[in-house]
Design a protein around this motif. Structure first.
Motif, PDB file in Angstrom:
ATOM      1  N   PRO A   1       0.798  -1.224   0.000  1.00 40.20           N
ATOM      2  CA  PRO A   1       0.000   0.000   0.000  1.00 40.20           C
ATOM      3  C   PRO A   1       0.835   1.282   0.000  1.00 40.20           C
ATOM      4  CG  PRO A   1      -0.891  -1.587   1.565  1.00 40.20           C
ATOM      5  CD  PRO A   1       0.447  -2.131   1.116  1.00 40.20           C
ATOM      6  N   SER A   2       2.128   1.174   0.340  1.00 43.68           N
ATOM      7  CA  SER A   2       2.986   2.367   0.347  1.00 43.68           C
ATOM      8  C   SER A   2       3.199   2.918  -1.059  1.00 43.68           C
ATOM      9  CB  SER A   2       4.345   2.035   0.977  1.00 43.68           C
ATOM     10  OG  SER A   2       4.203   1.696   2.338  1.00 43.68           O
ATOM     11  N   LEU A   3       2.860   2.119  -2.078  1.00 45.39           N
ATOM     12  CA  LEU A   3       2.991   2.602  -3.456  1.00 45.39           C
ATOM     13  C   LEU A   3       1.852   3.530  -3.856  1.00 45.39           C
ATOM     14  CD1 LEU A   3       4.139  -0.658  -5.291  1.00 45.39           C
ATOM     15  CD2 LEU A   3       5.532   1.329  -4.708  1.00 45.39           C
ATOM     16  N   ASN A   4       0.802   3.588  -3.053  1.00 45.45           N
ATOM     17  CA  ASN A   4      -0.295   4.509  -3.337  1.00 45.45           C
ATOM     18  C   ASN A   4       0.161   5.952  -3.172  1.00 45.45           C
ATOM     19  OD1 ASN A   4      -2.824   3.008  -3.943  1.00 45.45           O
ATOM     20  ND2 ASN A   4      -2.266   1.922  -2.058  1.00 45.45           N
ATOM     21  N   PRO A   5      -0.501   6.900  -3.844  1.00 41.34           N
ATOM     22  CA  PRO A   5      -1.671   6.721  -4.700  1.00 41.34           C
ATOM     23  C   PRO A   5      -1.313   6.229  -6.101  1.00 41.34           C
ATOM     24  CG  PRO A   5      -1.043   9.016  -4.659  1.00 41.34           C
ATOM     25  CD  PRO A   5      -0.105   8.311  -3.698  1.00 41.34           C
ATOM     26  N   GLN A   6      -2.313   5.626  -6.740  1.00 37.62           N
ATOM     27  CA  GLN A   6      -2.157   5.215  -8.137  1.00 37.62           C
ATOM     28  C   GLN A   6      -1.884   6.437  -9.002  1.00 37.62           C
ATOM     29  OE1 GLN A   6      -1.301   3.537 -10.758  1.00 37.62           O
ATOM     30  NE2 GLN A   6      -2.770   1.837 -10.442  1.00 37.62           N
ATOM     31  N   ASN A   7      -1.196   6.239 -10.124  1.00 37.05           N
ATOM     32  CA  ASN A   7      -0.928   7.337 -11.034  1.00 37.05           C
ATOM     33  C   ASN A   7      -2.223   7.952 -11.557  1.00 37.05           C
ATOM     34  OD1 ASN A   7       1.848   7.142 -10.765  1.00 37.05           O
ATOM     35  ND2 ASN A   7       2.046   5.698 -12.464  1.00 37.05           N
TER      36      ASN A   7
END
Length: 459
Positions: free
Chosen positions: A450-456
């Motif tokens: 979830p640390s990759l959020n937010p989506q592009n």
């Protein structure tokens, strides 16, 4: 990011040579026939074996590979150079061609997963070298330099394609399992620093006459590309000047020899893994009859060539099928018993065109035109006047980049992005939207980390 990483770095030469599945960020499972780090890095020869595995991975599955996983086809069709025909790919690559990709696209996932696997491999090599006591320092530096170069090249592409991404130099699961994104600018700055650090590690002379391993000038060219992306034009110019004036490099006199492996214009190329086999590019783009299997030149690309431009007839061929004529890309022509073609990654022509761009951006238009004309003359085109405006010469450089490098490494996408011109694609690509300047982060990666959020934006 699915990160079942073994805390003790494991390198398996045999498994890395053939390992092609699409895994999540830096996932490496323990193989049965494992070779531990201490075994791999007990001598220069075994460490070179691990490095060779990374080179093989770059040839077969990386974003610079010439086959179906590479930027040449994927980004070439994503922009307006190539038309896609790969109806057998579950529509993943065709969705990219049609600019309707989403976060579940399997090709998007593949590019991400392959990239981070190669980054893991490079990081494992660096960590293994740092722990080794049996390898001379000079050899350590050389192997480390080549591994970090390839890591840097993959990072460059990943940030150009996905925007803000995680950056890691570790194989440690506890670090990598929750990495957050950092900005494209930070990624580029990290790449620039890494390349500056390793430049002294490699010699200018090639360690193989076929130029299948990177040298210091190869590092300099990638550094110049990164500097250009950061708009540090004077720094790019300094490095490019050293390449252009080097006695190692010169242009082929015959345009048809551009993609032969013995050219002195080649900075770095990848040798086919199996002897006498065609390059991945030859296999991807060549078709004898009927509808193309993967890609063919777009009408938009064809229209960009004048009748005097010899590249259209030398590097493309018409194939008639029924009432329609397709143009196949045949820069690489040898399909069977290949002994004279390798996959060229970097060549001198790119240094000239980025030099022209760097000079034009510094308002030195007459100097820029000289480098632009040198490339035009190779294909039979006449000189452009040095009295044209900065804006006009930059447009001509973009056009020349396209005509010179179509189907190679996604260079049109990269050069349009560098110049803030990607949105001109809305004129030739019906589904093009502003947010298509980057791809979505794979939805599976967001679920795992979830640390990759937010989506592009837009996805």
């Amino acid at each position: 990011m699915k990160n079942k990483i073994i805390e003790k770095a494991i390198l398996t030469i045999a498994i890395l040579l053939c390992y092609s599945s699409c895994e999540k960020l830096v996932e490496v499972d323990l193989p049965i026939n494992q070779i531990t780090t201490s075994q791999v890095f007990e001598s220069t020869s075994t460490a070179d074996g691990a490095l060779s595995a990374l080179y093989a991975e770059m040839q077969s599955f990386s974003v610079i590979a010439g086959g179906s996983t590479g930027a040449g086809g994927l980004l070439g069709s994503y922009v307006d150079d190539l038309d896609g025909y790969d109806v057998y790919s579950n529509n993943a690559s065709m969705d990219l061609f049609n600019n309707i990709q989403n976060a579940s696209n399997t090709t998007v996932k593949l590019v991400w997963g392959n990239g981070y696997r190669q980054i893991y491999m490079a990081n494992a090599i660096v960590e293994g070298l740092e722990k080794s006591s049996g390898i001379p320092e000079k050899d350590k530096n050389r192997i480390k330099g080549e591994a970090i170069f390839m890591r840097s090249l993959v990072y460059y592409y990943l940030t150009e394609i996905f925007g803000d991404i995680p950056y890691t130099i570790s194989t440690d699961y506890s670090i990598n399992q929750s990495l957050s994104k950092i900005s494209t600018t930070e990624i580029l700055q990290n790449i620039s620093q890494d390349l500056s650090t390793i430049s002294p590690f490699l010699e200018t002379d090639y360690r193989n006459a076929e130029r299948i391993y990177v040298n210091r000038k190869t590092i300099n060219l990638l550094s110049a590309i990164v500097y250009a992306r950061l708009k540090q034009w004077n720094l790019a110019e300094d490095l490019l000047s050293g390449i252009i004036t080097s006695p190692l490099y010169s242009f082929p006199q015959d345009l048809s020899k551009t993609f032969k492996k013995d050219g002195k214009h080649i900075l770095w190329q990848l040798k086919p893994i199996y002897a006498n086999t065609a390059t991945p590019e030859a296999s991807l783009y060549n078709f004898a009859s009927g509808v193309p299997r993967y890609y063919a030149a777009s009408e938009n690309l064809l229209a960009s060539f004048s009748t005097a431009d010899q590249r259209k007839t030398s590097w493309m061929s018409p194939v008639v099928s029924g009432q329609k004529t397709y143009y196949k890309i045949n820069k690489y022509k040898t399909i069977t018993a290949n002994t004279d073609e390798y996959s060229i990654v970097f060549r001198l022509q790119e240094a000239y065109l980025i030099m022209a761009e760097s000079l034009a951006q510094q308002n030195r238009v007459p100097e820029a035109v000289n480098y632009l004309n040198a490339i035009r003359n190779l294909s039979g085109l006449g000189n452009i006047s040095g009295t044209i405006s900065k804006d006009v010469v930059l447009e001509e450089i973009l056009a020349e980049n396209r005509r010179e490098f179509f189907s190679e490494r996604g260079i049109r996408f990269l050069s349009l992005k560098r110049n803030g011109k990607l949105d001109i694609l809305s004129q030739s690509k019906p589904n093009w939207k502003i947010f298509h300047s980057i791809w979505p982060i794979p939805v599976s990666e967001l679920a795992l980390n979830p640390s990759l959020n937010p989506q592009n934006n837009g996805y």
